[in-house]
Scaffold this active site. Sequence first.
Site, PDB file in Angstrom:
ATOM      1  N   GLU A  61      -3.164   4.838  -0.964  1.00  0.00           N
ATOM      2  CA  GLU A  61      -3.288   5.214   0.375  1.00  0.00           C
ATOM      3  C   GLU A  61      -3.907   7.085  -0.778  1.00  0.00           C
ATOM      4  OE1 GLU A  61      -2.595   7.538   4.369  1.00  0.00           O
ATOM      5  OE2 GLU A  61      -0.729   7.403   3.613  1.00  0.00           O
ATOM      6  N   LYS A  67      -5.277   1.752   2.219  1.00  0.00           N
ATOM      7  CA  LYS A  67      -4.964   2.739   3.819  1.00  0.00           C
ATOM      8  C   LYS A  67      -5.728   3.963   3.500  1.00  0.00           C
ATOM      9  CE  LYS A  67      -1.907   5.291   7.037  1.00  0.00           C
ATOM     10  NZ  LYS A  67      -0.923   5.791   7.055  1.00  0.00           N
TER      11      LYS A  67
END
Length: 297
Positions: A177, A214
């Site tokens: 992420e 993500k």
Amino acid sequence: MSKHRQTEQVRTAPGFIAALDQSGGSTPKALRLYGIEEDQYDSEEQMFNLIHEMRSRIARAPAFTGDKVIGAILFEMTMDRQIDGKPSATYLWEDRGVVPFLKVDKGLADERDGVQLMKPMPDLDALLARAVQAGIFGTKMRSVINAADPAGIKAVVAQQFEIGRQILAHGLVPIIEPEVTISIPDKADAETLLRDALAAQLDALPEDSQVMLKLTLPETDNLYAPLIAHPRVLRVVALSGGYSRDEANARLARNTGMIASFSRALTEGLSAQQSDAAFNDTIAASIDSIHRASVQG
């Protein structure tokens, strides 16, 4: 068998991943949005008890099942606690059909070259071993990009994949992420640099390795299509990043192959003061709208 079923659910099921992983730093804000002010608890222990009650209430809601919520990201303290008398990860999978993930980063370092790397994680191997024992499927770790700085973005992605390989070695699936801050003026340029840096690191992974990504919802629709199609990517999920739920859903629906992994946008409108019926109706409506945007994309 469970691991295979979980992998297929994460890879192919129509739905989204709930982010229930607020850490110590973000918990007061999450509680405030939930209608609990800081003067209503006297200690960190009480604060974490209250946030666990909120998370448990979400997990027990009738609409919170694997039919639409295919996975959920937990905070470490949530993994170590119970929901309805079962370890949290066990409850999510056995009772709700939701694949459990674990947030493993320890927060952000100071900004340098327009980015914030993750702080060191000296005890990560021990945490990952505990996660495996607890029935966790994968992990999540967050860095932040505040400018379209090529050196900074390259450093963020390199660190993410270095730790990602450590996570893969434990048999867990890492969610990479590198969040791009939605308010920066050069967001689109930063996202192009990020896409290319991610592709280079994915190409360098062993052929039998798979990670998840993500990512902030991009300024250019379908910018991340090459990453979604990459053979070493299990799934690409989107963070809401400060967008309202309506705005996040609208952006998500325009990006083919991305599904949601929302935190604040998921819990928007929930309140500790709501009756169970009102709470369950509110979370059901949120789940329906986020699920709809995830399957439209």
